[in-house]
Design a protein around this motif. Structure first.
Motif, PDB file in Angstrom:
ATOM      1  N   GLN A   1      -4.686  15.352  -5.326  1.00 12.22           N
ATOM      2  CA  GLN A   1      -3.665  14.587  -5.506  1.00 12.22           C
ATOM      3  C   GLN A   1      -4.099  13.530  -4.156  1.00 12.22           C
ATOM      4  O   GLN A   1      -4.007  12.187  -4.160  1.00 12.22           O
ATOM      5  CB  GLN A   1      -2.401  15.046  -5.361  1.00 12.22           C
ATOM      6  CG  GLN A   1      -1.389  13.871  -5.360  1.00 12.22           C
ATOM      7  CD  GLN A   1       0.127  14.505  -4.992  1.00 12.22           C
ATOM      8  OE1 GLN A   1       0.448  14.657  -4.054  1.00 12.22           O
ATOM      9  NE2 GLN A   1       0.824  14.506  -6.175  1.00 12.22           N
ATOM     10  N   HIS A   2      -4.312  14.035  -2.970  1.00 12.60           N
ATOM     11  CA  HIS A   2      -4.511  13.230  -1.878  1.00 12.60           C
ATOM     12  C   HIS A   2      -5.995  12.344  -1.898  1.00 12.60           C
ATOM     13  O   HIS A   2      -5.817  11.265  -1.765  1.00 12.60           O
ATOM     14  CB  HIS A   2      -4.853  14.438  -0.663  1.00 12.60           C
ATOM     15  CG  HIS A   2      -5.338  13.636   0.724  1.00 12.60           C
ATOM     16  ND1 HIS A   2      -4.364  12.756   1.449  1.00 12.60           N
ATOM     17  CD2 HIS A   2      -6.323  13.390   1.135  1.00 12.60           C
ATOM     18  CE1 HIS A   2      -4.757  12.425   2.550  1.00 12.60           C
ATOM     19  NE2 HIS A   2      -6.323  12.701   2.503  1.00 12.60           N
TER      20      HIS A   2
ATOM     21  N   ILE B   1       1.808   9.089  -6.217  1.00 10.74           N
ATOM     22  CA  ILE B   1       2.256  10.767  -6.016  1.00 10.74           C
ATOM     23  C   ILE B   1       3.435  11.072  -6.940  1.00 10.74           C
ATOM     24  O   ILE B   1       3.360  12.328  -7.269  1.00 10.74           O
ATOM     25  CB  ILE B   1       2.810  10.944  -4.559  1.00 10.74           C
ATOM     26  CG1 ILE B   1       1.323  10.608  -3.392  1.00 10.74           C
ATOM     27  CG2 ILE B   1       3.426  12.089  -4.287  1.00 10.74           C
ATOM     28  CD1 ILE B   1       1.860  10.619  -1.936  1.00 10.74           C
TER      29      ILE B   1
ATOM     30  N   VAL C   1      -5.323   9.630  -4.872  1.00 16.06           N
ATOM     31  CA  VAL C   1      -4.541   8.522  -4.095  1.00 16.06           C
ATOM     32  C   VAL C   1      -5.343   7.605  -3.537  1.00 16.06           C
ATOM     33  O   VAL C   1      -5.379   6.498  -3.590  1.00 16.06           O
ATOM     34  CB  VAL C   1      -3.285   9.118  -3.679  1.00 16.06           C
ATOM     35  CG1 VAL C   1      -2.538   7.856  -2.758  1.00 16.06           C
ATOM     36  CG2 VAL C   1      -2.332   9.634  -4.564  1.00 16.06           C
ATOM     37  N   GLY C   2      -6.023   8.339  -2.595  1.00 13.47           N
ATOM     38  CA  GLY C   2      -6.788   7.573  -1.644  1.00 13.47           C
ATOM     39  C   GLY C   2      -7.963   6.824  -2.530  1.00 13.47           C
ATOM     40  O   GLY C   2      -8.199   5.648  -1.988  1.00 13.47           O
TER      41      GLY C   2
ATOM     42  N   LEU D   1      -6.297   3.632  -3.937  1.00 16.54           N
ATOM     43  CA  LEU D   1      -5.962   2.675  -2.930  1.00 16.54           C
ATOM     44  C   LEU D   1      -7.224   2.069  -2.553  1.00 16.54           C
ATOM     45  O   LEU D   1      -7.126   0.721  -2.174  1.00 16.54           O
ATOM     46  CB  LEU D   1      -5.319   3.108  -1.880  1.00 16.54           C
ATOM     47  CG  LEU D   1      -3.656   3.731  -1.862  1.00 16.54           C
ATOM     48  CD1 LEU D   1      -3.487   4.700  -0.788  1.00 16.54           C
ATOM     49  CD2 LEU D   1      -2.854   2.415  -2.185  1.00 16.54           C
TER      50      LEU D   1
ATOM     51  N   ARG E   1       1.223   3.894  -3.022  1.00 19.66           N
ATOM     52  CA  ARG E   1       0.858   5.396  -2.436  1.00 19.66           C
ATOM     53  C   ARG E   1       2.074   6.368  -3.192  1.00 19.66           C
ATOM     54  O   ARG E   1       1.739   7.126  -3.698  1.00 19.66           O
ATOM     55  CB  ARG E   1       0.831   5.616  -1.067  1.00 19.66           C
ATOM     56  CG  ARG E   1       0.492   7.204  -0.627  1.00 19.66           C
ATOM     57  CD  ARG E   1       0.365   7.230   0.724  1.00 19.66           C
ATOM     58  NE  ARG E   1      -0.176   6.104   1.385  1.00 19.66           N
ATOM     59  CZ  ARG E   1      -1.688   6.835   1.528  1.00 19.66           C
ATOM     60  NH1 ARG E   1      -2.180   7.930   1.022  1.00 19.66           N
ATOM     61  NH2 ARG E   1      -2.727   5.865   2.210  1.00 19.66           N
TER      62      ARG E   1
ATOM     63  N   SER F   1      -5.392   5.209 -13.089  1.00 17.84           N
ATOM     64  CA  SER F   1      -4.671   5.803 -12.174  1.00 17.84           C
ATOM     65  C   SER F   1      -4.173   7.129 -12.663  1.00 17.84           C
ATOM     66  O   SER F   1      -4.160   8.165 -12.216  1.00 17.84           O
ATOM     67  CB  SER F   1      -3.423   5.086 -11.866  1.00 17.84           C
ATOM     68  OG  SER F   1      -3.814   4.226 -10.982  1.00 17.84           O
TER      69      SER F   1
ATOM     70  N   PRO G   1       0.845  -1.195   0.061  1.00 16.79           N
ATOM     71  CA  PRO G   1      -0.173   0.094  -0.014  1.00 16.79           C
ATOM     72  C   PRO G   1       0.888   1.293  -0.095  1.00 16.79           C
ATOM     73  O   PRO G   1       0.425   2.215  -0.486  1.00 16.79           O
ATOM     74  CB  PRO G   1      -0.747  -0.052   1.205  1.00 16.79           C
ATOM     75  CG  PRO G   1      -0.911  -1.630   1.593  1.00 16.79           C
ATOM     76  CD  PRO G   1       0.494  -1.997   1.132  1.00 16.79           C
ATOM     77  N   ASN G   2       1.963   1.261   0.666  1.00 17.40           N
ATOM     78  CA  ASN G   2       2.823   2.495   1.017  1.00 17.40           C
ATOM     79  C   ASN G   2       3.514   2.649  -0.381  1.00 17.40           C
ATOM     80  O   ASN G   2       3.805   3.824  -0.688  1.00 17.40           O
ATOM     81  CB  ASN G   2       3.697   2.507   2.107  1.00 17.40           C
ATOM     82  CG  ASN G   2       2.977   2.587   3.291  1.00 17.40           C
ATOM     83  OD1 ASN G   2       2.083   3.199   3.373  1.00 17.40           O
ATOM     84  ND2 ASN G   2       3.517   2.087   4.604  1.00 17.40           N
TER      85      ASN G   2
END
Length: 273
Positions: free
Chosen positions: A257-258, A155, A261-262, A265, A151, A225, A147-148
């Protein structure tokens, strides 16, 4: 325009085969030539002496720019000026004269490297793509949890257009042309596929750990994406005009962007894990 009494015609600037050469009009009294947008009369012997000196000086500079490290630096300087010009005016509106002026190089040198404005535009796109793909590959995704890692990948993908804003209108223009300039680079998959493979590896690791859904379509997910993350760059002005969203300011782009990305995910997360 300066007085050209005694001349048959006043100077006109024209183009031969798209090269933008200047025409100098002869007359009994001298040669008409342009000085800062005007035309003046010079005696022939003075004109040809100056013209020969200018040509020899320019040719010497061009020869230097074609050799060794100067060749690499000259090409990079031209591409930087071209990226700015194409970013402001698009392919149809860009002018080689402006690129030459802003790069400090001659039009002759530009045409030595690139046969046409289309070829230069194609190289600018290729340069943008290579630069972005290098940045995408440079991150340490394998050291992070799936997941990271995803992310960070998303980004970094979005940040390429924040780092290189000139590429936004250039890519929009290329879409209008159906991607024809990108297709001219037959090795394009050699540049883009390693980044798609990194994305695929992150998704596969997440599926193995049970954190991501299995059997996700990699290329569709990659395209989705990219499209969602870059909405603010390619459609932000239009969307902000009729929605109560700010997709153009730094704060608005950061917020989008936040959110994007969420969203991605959540889309890949395995709800049964």
């Amino acid at each position: 325009m300066a007085n050209l009494a005694g001349h048959d015609l006043w100077l006109r600037r024209g183009a031969v085969a798209g090269k933008g050469r200047s025409f100098y009009t002869r007359s009994a009294s001298g040669i008409a030539c342009p000085i800062v947008g005007e035309a003046i009369a010079l005696p022939r012997d003075v004109f040809w002496a100056r013209s020969r000196k200018d040509r020899e000086s320019g040719m010497a500079d061009d020869r230097k720019d074609m050799q060794g490290s100067d060749r690499h630096n000259s090409a990079a300087t031209i591409l930087s000026a071209a990226r700015s010009e194409f970013g402001r005016h698009g392919l149809s509106g860009a002018r080689i004269t402006n690129i030459a002026q802003n790069s400090g190089k001659t039009k002759q040198l530009i045409y030595h490297y690139y046969e046409s404005k289309d070829e230069l535009f194609s190289q600018v796109i290729w340069d943008c793509l290579q630069q972005s793909m290098r940045n995408m590959r440079a991150q340490a995704y394998d050291s992070l949890t799936p997941p990271n890692a995803l992310r960070l990948f998303l980004i970094t993908m979005s940040d390429q257009y924040r780092l290189f804003p000139d590429c936004i209108p250039i890519m929009l223009d290329e879409n209008i042309h159906g991607g024809m300039h990108m297709r001219q680079h037959h090795q394009i998959r050699n540049v883009t596929q390693p980044v798609v493979d990194i994305f695929a590896n992150i998704i596969a690791r997440g599926a193995t750990t049970g954190e991501f859904k299995p059997d996700l379509h990699i290329e569709r997910l990659f395209a989705a994406s990219l499209s969602i993350l870059t909405t603010c760059f390619f459609c932000g002005g239009v969307l902000s005009a009729f929605l109560s969203l700010d997709l153009t300011s730094d704060e608005g782009i950061e917020s989008w962007q936040h959110y994007a990305v969420g969203l991605m995910l959540d889309a890949v997360a395995n709800g049964t894990s």
